[in-house]
Enzyme design. Structure first.
Site, PDB file in Angstrom:
ATOM      1  CG  LEU A 109      -1.981  -1.086   1.273  1.00  0.00           C
ATOM      2  CD1 LEU A 109      -2.669  -1.020   2.665  1.00  0.00           C
ATOM      3  CD2 LEU A 109      -3.093  -0.758   0.164  1.00  0.00           C
ATOM      4  CG  ASP A 110      -0.039   4.497  -2.464  1.00  0.00           C
ATOM      5  OD1 ASP A 110      -0.726   5.051  -1.224  1.00  0.00           O
ATOM      6  OD2 ASP A 110      -0.534   4.613  -3.510  1.00  0.00           O
ATOM      7  CG  LEU A 111       3.550   8.369   2.337  1.00  0.00           C
ATOM      8  CD1 LEU A 111       4.388   7.720   3.356  1.00  0.00           C
ATOM      9  CD2 LEU A 111       4.072   9.579   1.683  1.00  0.00           C
ATOM     10  CB  SER A 113      -2.852   3.450   0.269  1.00  0.00           C
ATOM     11  OG  SER A 113      -3.074   4.127  -0.907  1.00  0.00           O
ATOM     12  NE  ARG A 197      -3.154   6.674  -3.796  1.00  0.00           N
ATOM     13  CZ  ARG A 197      -3.671   7.085  -2.688  1.00  0.00           C
ATOM     14  NH1 ARG A 197      -4.512   8.335  -3.262  1.00  0.00           N
ATOM     15  NH2 ARG A 197      -3.808   6.948  -1.440  1.00  0.00           N
TER      16      ARG A 197
END
Length: 245
Positions: A109-111, A113, A197
């Site tokens: 999961l990105d920063l 999320s 996104r």
């Protein structure tokens, strides 16, 4: 860990199951000369480890793989899913409970999320469950800025190409509308880097919040933010056929 011909298992798989690294990263460690087997330098990944062998990483013994374990983690936003970040940002792994063994994530999961992140001590399991062929659905609640025309979401069903990258089919439905924002339920099976996104941006719907609520059969449920909970071993074996005991 016998592979049928009694030679044992390949060293990259051994390191992966021991939670040291993915098989690909383990092969890079071998190439860099960081791995020794019974005091001999390992120079290629086609080397087998048997019971009683001593494997060293940077001169330190690698413990034999434990039984495969899986944890659910409620990742907060503001953490990156990596062991070390070159930009010095806070990482998921630095915020895990100290009594947890070394683990790796299943997917990322990105920063910005949040939500469900699965963790395991078995690199082979991580690789297996990340593959699109596994067929596990990943479900998200996504807040986007702007009104959402249903016909826009229909475009996702057949997949899209964004900036030269092909994204597979995505299921999307409107949950609710709150002033200038809309909440969507989104499901996909592949999960490329920043896929939701990028696709939403291409539709003119910038994402302002993204929460993963399920990864295959495992749910975020009522797990509080930052909490970690181990999945019962029996349930894990039921959901991942062929995993063994």
């Amino acid at each position: 860990m016998v592979e049928g011909d009694n030679r044992g298992e390949r060293i990259a798989k051994f390191l992966s199951r021991a939670g040291i690294a993915s098989r690909r990263d383990a092969e890079a460690m071998i190439e860099a000369g960081r791995i020794r087997l019974n005091q001999e330098a390992v120079t290629h990944p086609a080397v087998f480890v048997k019971d009683g062998d001593v494997v060293l990483l940077d001169g330190k013994p690698v413990s034999a793989p434990e039984r495969t374990r899986l944890w659910r983690y409620h990742k907060p936003e503001g953490l990156v899913t990596t062991h070390k970040d070159p930009e010095g940002r806070p990482t998921v792994f630095a915020h895990l409970p100290p009594d947890l063994p070394r683990v790796i994530s299943i997917g990322r999961l990105d920063l910005t999320s949040e939500g469900l992140l699965l963790l395991t001590n078995d690199g082979a399991l991580s690789r297996r469950l990340e593959l699109p062929e596994t067929g596990w659905l990943r479900r998200y609640r996504v807040r986007v800025h702007g009104g959402v025309a249903p016909e826009k979401l229909k475009r996702l069903a057949d997949g899209m190409v964004v900036d030269g990258t092909r994204f597979g089919p995505i299921e999307a439905a409107i949950d609710s509308v709150q002033r200038a924002n809309s909440w969507l339920s989104i499901s996909l099976r592949e999960g490329k880097n920043r896929e939701i996104r990028r696709v939403m941006e291409a539709l003119g719907l910038p994402v302002t919040r993204l929460i993963r609520v399920a990864y295959g059969p495992f749910q975020l449920g009522n797990l509080t933010r930052g909490a970690v909970e181990e999945v019962n071993g029996k349930i894990l074996r039921e959901q991942v056929p062929g995993l063994g005991k």
